[in-house]
Design a protein around this motif. Structure first.
Motif, PDB file in Angstrom:
ATOM      1  N   GLY A 207      42.511  40.367  40.044  1.00  0.00           N
ATOM      2  CA  GLY A 207      42.970  41.101  38.871  1.00  0.00           C
ATOM      3  C   GLY A 207      41.947  41.133  37.752  1.00  0.00           C
ATOM      4  N   HIS A 208      40.774  40.537  37.992  1.00  0.00           N
ATOM      5  CA  HIS A 208      39.720  40.498  36.975  1.00  0.00           C
ATOM      6  C   HIS A 208      38.365  40.766  37.624  1.00  0.00           C
ATOM      7  CE1 HIS A 208      42.977  38.137  35.118  1.00  0.00           C
ATOM      8  NE2 HIS A 208      42.477  38.520  33.961  1.00  0.00           N
ATOM      9  N   ALA A 209      37.436  41.256  36.834  1.00  0.00           N
ATOM     10  CA  ALA A 209      36.084  41.490  37.332  1.00  0.00           C
ATOM     11  C   ALA A 209      35.474  40.168  37.807  1.00  0.00           C
ATOM     12  CB  ALA A 209      35.217  42.111  36.238  1.00  0.00           C
ATOM     13  N   PRO A 210      34.673  40.196  38.867  1.00  0.00           N
ATOM     14  CA  PRO A 210      34.132  38.950  39.413  1.00  0.00           C
ATOM     15  C   PRO A 210      33.085  38.317  38.501  1.00  0.00           C
ATOM     16  CG  PRO A 210      33.168  40.832  40.532  1.00  0.00           C
ATOM     17  CD  PRO A 210      34.250  41.369  39.639  1.00  0.00           C
ATOM     18  N   ARG A 211      33.124  36.996  38.412  1.00  0.00           N
ATOM     19  CA  ARG A 211      32.122  36.260  37.661  1.00  0.00           C
ATOM     20  C   ARG A 211      32.134  34.807  38.138  1.00  0.00           C
ATOM     21  NH1 ARG A 211      32.919  36.065  31.466  1.00  0.00           N
ATOM     22  NH2 ARG A 211      32.013  33.989  31.647  1.00  0.00           N
ATOM     23  N   MET A 212      31.057  34.083  37.825  1.00  0.00           N
ATOM     24  CA  MET A 212      30.961  32.674  38.177  1.00  0.00           C
ATOM     25  C   MET A 212      30.050  31.993  37.179  1.00  0.00           C
ATOM     26  SD  MET A 212      31.996  30.255  40.057  1.00  0.00           S
ATOM     27  CE  MET A 212      31.576  28.608  40.574  1.00  0.00           C
ATOM     28  N   ILE A 264      36.032  28.032  38.791  1.00  0.00           N
ATOM     29  CA  ILE A 264      36.086  29.445  39.161  1.00  0.00           C
ATOM     30  C   ILE A 264      37.371  30.088  38.642  1.00  0.00           C
ATOM     31  CG2 ILE A 264      37.117  29.110  41.457  1.00  0.00           C
ATOM     32  CD1 ILE A 264      35.327  31.450  42.390  1.00  0.00           C
ATOM     33  N   ASP A 265      38.470  29.333  38.600  1.00  0.00           N
ATOM     34  CA  ASP A 265      39.718  29.877  38.073  1.00  0.00           C
ATOM     35  C   ASP A 265      39.577  30.192  36.586  1.00  0.00           C
ATOM     36  OD1 ASP A 265      42.581  30.501  38.389  1.00  0.00           O
ATOM     37  OD2 ASP A 265      42.876  28.795  37.049  1.00  0.00           O
ATOM     38  N   ALA A 266      38.927  29.313  35.848  1.00  0.00           N
ATOM     39  CA  ALA A 266      38.714  29.554  34.419  1.00  0.00           C
ATOM     40  C   ALA A 266      37.803  30.745  34.191  1.00  0.00           C
ATOM     41  CB  ALA A 266      38.120  28.301  33.770  1.00  0.00           C
ATOM     42  N   GLU A 267      36.788  30.889  35.041  1.00  0.00           N
ATOM     43  CA  GLU A 267      35.875  32.023  34.909  1.00  0.00           C
ATOM     44  C   GLU A 267      36.604  33.339  35.141  1.00  0.00           C
ATOM     45  OE1 GLU A 267      32.522  32.364  34.111  1.00  0.00           O
ATOM     46  OE2 GLU A 267      32.750  30.303  33.416  1.00  0.00           O
ATOM     47  N   VAL A 268      37.455  33.381  36.147  1.00  0.00           N
ATOM     48  CA  VAL A 268      38.191  34.608  36.455  1.00  0.00           C
ATOM     49  C   VAL A 268      39.035  35.038  35.259  1.00  0.00           C
ATOM     50  CG1 VAL A 268      40.127  35.507  37.822  1.00  0.00           C
ATOM     51  CG2 VAL A 268      38.235  34.325  38.959  1.00  0.00           C
ATOM     52  N   GLU A 269      39.692  34.091  34.617  1.00  0.00           N
ATOM     53  CA  GLU A 269      40.582  34.423  33.500  1.00  0.00           C
ATOM     54  C   GLU A 269      39.829  34.972  32.294  1.00  0.00           C
ATOM     55  OE1 GLU A 269      43.868  34.563  33.578  1.00  0.00           O
ATOM     56  OE2 GLU A 269      43.662  34.055  35.698  1.00  0.00           O
ATOM     57  N   ARG A 270      38.532  34.705  32.199  1.00  0.00           N
ATOM     58  CA  ARG A 270      37.736  35.198  31.070  1.00  0.00           C
ATOM     59  C   ARG A 270      37.210  36.607  31.298  1.00  0.00           C
ATOM     60  NH1 ARG A 270      33.309  30.627  30.044  1.00  0.00           N
ATOM     61  NH2 ARG A 270      32.896  31.888  28.183  1.00  0.00           N
ATOM     62  N   ALA A 271      37.372  37.133  32.512  1.00  0.00           N
ATOM     63  CA  ALA A 271      36.763  38.410  32.879  1.00  0.00           C
ATOM     64  C   ALA A 271      37.648  39.594  32.521  1.00  0.00           C
ATOM     65  CB  ALA A 271      36.452  38.417  34.374  1.00  0.00           C
TER      66      ALA A 271
END
Length: 309
Positions: A207-212, A264-271
């Motif tokens: 549900g969010h743009a990919p990031r890491m 990775i879960d925290a990163e997804v939520e920021r995207a």
């Protein structure tokens, strides 16, 4: 051996249309190797060939889906027909799917296994058959830090990358058993998360743009692949983050796995929110045929917008 030893060698590179596969193919061509580039997108491969030839190198484009045994055989045959032999085979092709395991459609999980594992086996078989016939050769398999550290939200991808390392290790032992381990070698390159178009092409059900966090530049993986073409190592973590993650998992596996999942879960939520997509894993998509993926630049914009809120 050194980079100079690559001149005149025939090197097959799969997944060469973008990312560090593209970067490695171009660098190898600059060093004088005959480069056979393979991926699904023929137009992107033609661009790689033109760039290699513009630098004075020689190259051949062979559009290939590595999950297709007929296509992989045709790739090997084309390389031998054009350049007479295969000295190095770089198995770099790979696809990904992001999201909770049960949210990702089963056909996407199956596709990851077809490309990342079945494709790896097909390429290894094609390469080692020829290496055994000619008495020498180097197989470079591109794994990931996920080969040793499981990662939530990339479950099946991480499982296939664990298989990359396992296959490489087993192949080296079989080569030792038949007395071929000094002339035929298998190495595994294991990067941390890298900023390439892989993220844009991946299926994404978060549900969010990919990031890491703390993505590395593709250049360090290009360097590692090129180095492995003359000096392969069974386990070659790339960069300090990959080495630290590997060591941490060996010392504190449970804590490392929980920290990786939480990160990775925290990163997804920021995207940025985006709709679910199967990306380009089933059919070649519109992901850029570039080396850099532009993910770090988007992350900087997202972080700046978050700071302003």
């Amino acid at each position: 051996m050194s980079d100079a030893d690559l001149a005149g060698r025939t090197i097959v590179v799969t997944g060469a249309s973008s990312g560090f596969g593209r970067g490695a193919a171009i660098r190898l061509g600059e060093l004088g190797a005959h480069v056979v580039v393979a991926a699904r997108r023929g137009d992107a491969l033609d661009d790689v060939v033109r760039e290699i030839e513009a630098s004075g190198g020689s190259a051949l484009a062979v559009p290939t889906d590595v999950s297709d045994p007929v296509a992989v055989q045709a790739l090997a045959d084309a390389a031998v027909a054009r350049f007479g032999r295969i000295d190095v085979w770089v198995s770099n092709a790979g696809v990904g799917a992001l999201g909770l395991f049960w949210d990702i459609p089963i056909e996407d999980h199956v596709r990851l296994i077809d490309v990342n594992l079945t494709g790896l086996v097909l390429c290894a078989h094609a390469a080692l058959t020829r290496f055994r016939e000619q008495g020498e050769g180097i197989l470079v398999n591109v794994g990931s830090v996920d080969s040793e550290v499981p990662l939530a939200l990339q479950t099946t991808y991480a499982a296939t990358k664990a298989a990359v390392l396992s296959l490489s290790r087993s192949l080296n032992e079989e080569l030792r058993l038949v007395g071929a381990h000094e002339s035929i070698r298998v190495g595994t390159v294991m990067p941390w998360a890298i900023d390439t178009p892989w993220w844009t092409a991946a299926a994404n059900y978060t549900g969010h743009a990919p990031r890491m966090a703390a993505m590395d530049d593709p250049a360090i993986v290009v360097d590692a692949i090129v180095a492995a073409c003359t000096d392969p190592r069974e386990q070659q973590p790339v960069g300090p983050k990959a080495r630290v993650a590997r060591l941490s998992h060996r010392l504190l596996p449970g804590i490392t796995e929980r920290l990786s999942a939480t990160t990775i879960d925290a990163e997804v939520e920021r995207a940025t929110p985006v709709p679910h997509t199967s990306g380009a894993i089933h059919h070649p998509g519109a992901a850029p045929a570039t080396i850099d993926g532009g993910i770090r630049e988007r992350m900087r914009r997202e972080d700046a917008a978050g700071d302003d809120d």
